[in-house]
Design a protein around this motif. Structure first.
Motif, PDB file in Angstrom:
ATOM      1  N   LEU A  67      59.472  66.670  41.480  1.00  0.00           N
ATOM      2  CA  LEU A  67      60.665  65.625  41.002  1.00  0.00           C
ATOM      3  C   LEU A  67      60.220  64.446  40.656  1.00  0.00           C
ATOM      4  N   PRO A  68      60.191  63.739  39.443  1.00  0.00           N
ATOM      5  CA  PRO A  68      60.011  62.505  39.038  1.00  0.00           C
ATOM      6  C   PRO A  68      60.924  61.556  39.793  1.00  0.00           C
ATOM      7  N   VAL A 216      50.129  69.903  22.072  1.00  0.00           N
ATOM      8  CA  VAL A 216      51.026  69.124  21.861  1.00  0.00           C
ATOM      9  C   VAL A 216      51.101  68.565  20.609  1.00  0.00           C
ATOM     10  N   ASP A 217      52.224  69.041  20.067  1.00  0.00           N
ATOM     11  CA  ASP A 217      52.494  68.745  18.541  1.00  0.00           C
ATOM     12  C   ASP A 217      52.753  67.172  18.163  1.00  0.00           C
ATOM     13  N   ASP A 218      53.615  66.695  19.138  1.00  0.00           N
ATOM     14  CA  ASP A 218      54.015  65.352  18.744  1.00  0.00           C
ATOM     15  C   ASP A 218      53.619  64.430  20.288  1.00  0.00           C
ATOM     16  N   PRO A 219      52.160  64.203  20.308  1.00  0.00           N
ATOM     17  CA  PRO A 219      51.793  63.346  21.589  1.00  0.00           C
ATOM     18  C   PRO A 219      52.413  61.933  21.511  1.00  0.00           C
ATOM     19  N   VAL A 225      55.437  62.568  27.218  1.00  0.00           N
ATOM     20  CA  VAL A 225      54.158  61.579  27.582  1.00  0.00           C
ATOM     21  C   VAL A 225      53.528  61.976  28.924  1.00  0.00           C
ATOM     22  N   MET A 226      54.368  63.052  29.644  1.00  0.00           N
ATOM     23  CA  MET A 226      53.692  63.659  30.938  1.00  0.00           C
ATOM     24  C   MET A 226      52.631  64.477  30.531  1.00  0.00           C
ATOM     25  N   TYR A 227      52.251  65.027  29.374  1.00  0.00           N
ATOM     26  CA  TYR A 227      51.362  65.970  28.994  1.00  0.00           C
ATOM     27  C   TYR A 227      50.133  65.301  28.476  1.00  0.00           C
ATOM     28  N   HIS A 314      59.188  66.949  31.702  1.00  0.00           N
ATOM     29  CA  HIS A 314      59.496  67.519  30.404  1.00  0.00           C
ATOM     30  C   HIS A 314      60.844  67.644  30.354  1.00  0.00           C
ATOM     31  N   MET A 315      61.251  68.464  31.225  1.00  0.00           N
ATOM     32  CA  MET A 315      62.704  68.879  31.367  1.00  0.00           C
ATOM     33  C   MET A 315      63.593  67.666  31.540  1.00  0.00           C
TER      34      MET A 315
END
Length: 335
Positions: A67-68, A216-219, A225-227, A314-315
């Motif tokens: 968990l973040p 990642v289509d929209d970096p 941002v986590m990817y 991401h979730m």
């Protein structure tokens, strides 16, 4: 109606344990006396068996470690999220773990409070007034329907649509798109407004464990941002959508399968008769529906996915977008 309201800040004193990564997909058990899987069955799905509502403590421990620490955006007010875990078709064993993920994400970051239910009767105009977003937790089949009460079914369906269009949020994971469509070689949607709102309907999946290269289509999005911008790999059961049910002209794609990097062997597993002609296999996306917001993530089949820090983050970002707290470009990816 039985709702299970869950408190804030609950910590389970269970031993942190992550099992060795066994990639043997367990097959669904046929319904019938003595044929349903034993208590503790995980890593797959069942059909016609009682739906379990409690996650394994070891899975919860592993998920909690991922968990973040803080939200991506400060909540504009005290937020409330309703998790609906009712599955009428295939029942994923990861549903209770995904529900606990939503609860603990809200608890640890302070981003929202959570109520978990497996009862579709919770989806009424009056009850939904207390919530800011609904999380569809691998709901399958006609998950809002009461086969004995058409009026109740119609009320629930309209309540869900009105909830989102009025300015609230909807988030869904994995089998939330395996809902309200026909089966067979050429599936068709059976509830067009929902099919469009969730972004598409299920056609085929690469079975667990398939290594999926993810693009990642929209970096630049706060939801990715986590990817790593270069992309990454994911091992899970991976859903795809019927050709005409999904369109980048309606949704803003965040991540998708990097189809060019898939092996020829894996590509060949998809039935040729219904293979997407555009090679476009979105995994996560957002969109505006009326005044509301929708976030969807196609992965989440296996419990081990919820041990992964980037996925859980991401979730968190996706649910905060659906709540309206995390602002992001949600314009369609294609004009």
């Amino acid at each position: 109606m039985k709702l299970k309201a869950l408190g804030i800040g609950v910590l389970l004193t269970v031993a942190a344990w992550i099992g060795s990564a066994s990639f043997a997909q367990q097959r669904p058990a046929a319904a019938g006396p003595g044929t349903c899987p034993p208590e503790g069955f995980s890593g797959g799905f069942t059909r016609g068996c009682p739906q379990k509502q409690f996650a394994n403590p070891a899975d919860i421990s592993a998920m909690m470690a991922a968990l973040p620490d803080k939200p991506y955006a400060t909540p504009q007010s005290l937020r409330h999220v309703l998790v609906l875990g009712r599955a009428v078709g295939f029942v994923h064993t990861s549903i209770p773990l995904a529900a606990k993920m939503v609860e603990y994400l809200g608890d640890k970051t302070g981003a929202w409070m959570t109520t978990i239910t497996y009862d579709a009767a919770a989806i009424t105009p009056e009850n939904l007034k207390q919530y800011d977003a609904i999380f569809l937790d691998s709901t399958t089949g006609q998950f809002l329907d009461d086969p004995n009460d058409k009026a109740a079914t119609d009320l629930r369906k309209q309540a869900l649509l009105d909830f989102v269009k009025s300015g609230k949020g909807l988030a869904g994971i994995h089998a939330a798109t395996d809902s309200y469509h026909t089966s067979g070689p050429a599936p068709d949607g059976t509830w067009a407004e929902f099919n469009q709102m969730i972004g598409g309907f299920f056609k085929f999946h690469w079975s667990y464990p398939t290594l999926i290269p993810v693009k990642v289509d929209d970096p630049h999005s706060p939801l990715t941002v986590m990817y790593p911008a270069r992309g990454f790999e994911m091992v899970d059961e991976t859903y795809t959508f019927a050709q005409d049910s999904f369109s980048r002209k309606r949704v803003h794609v965040l991540t998708s399968i990097n189809y060019a990097k898939m092996s020829a062997e894996d590509k060949a597993k998809e039935p040729a008769a219904t293979r997407r002609t555009d090679g476009d296999y979105a995994l996560s996306y957002i969109q505006r529906v009326g005044n509301g917001r929708v976030f969807y993530e196609a992965h989440g089949h296996d419990e081990k996915v919820y041990y992964q820090r980037p996925f859980v983050a991401h979730m968190l970002a996706g649910i905060q977008y659906a709540l309206g707290d995390l602002k992001a470009d949600d314009s369609p990816s294609e004009k």
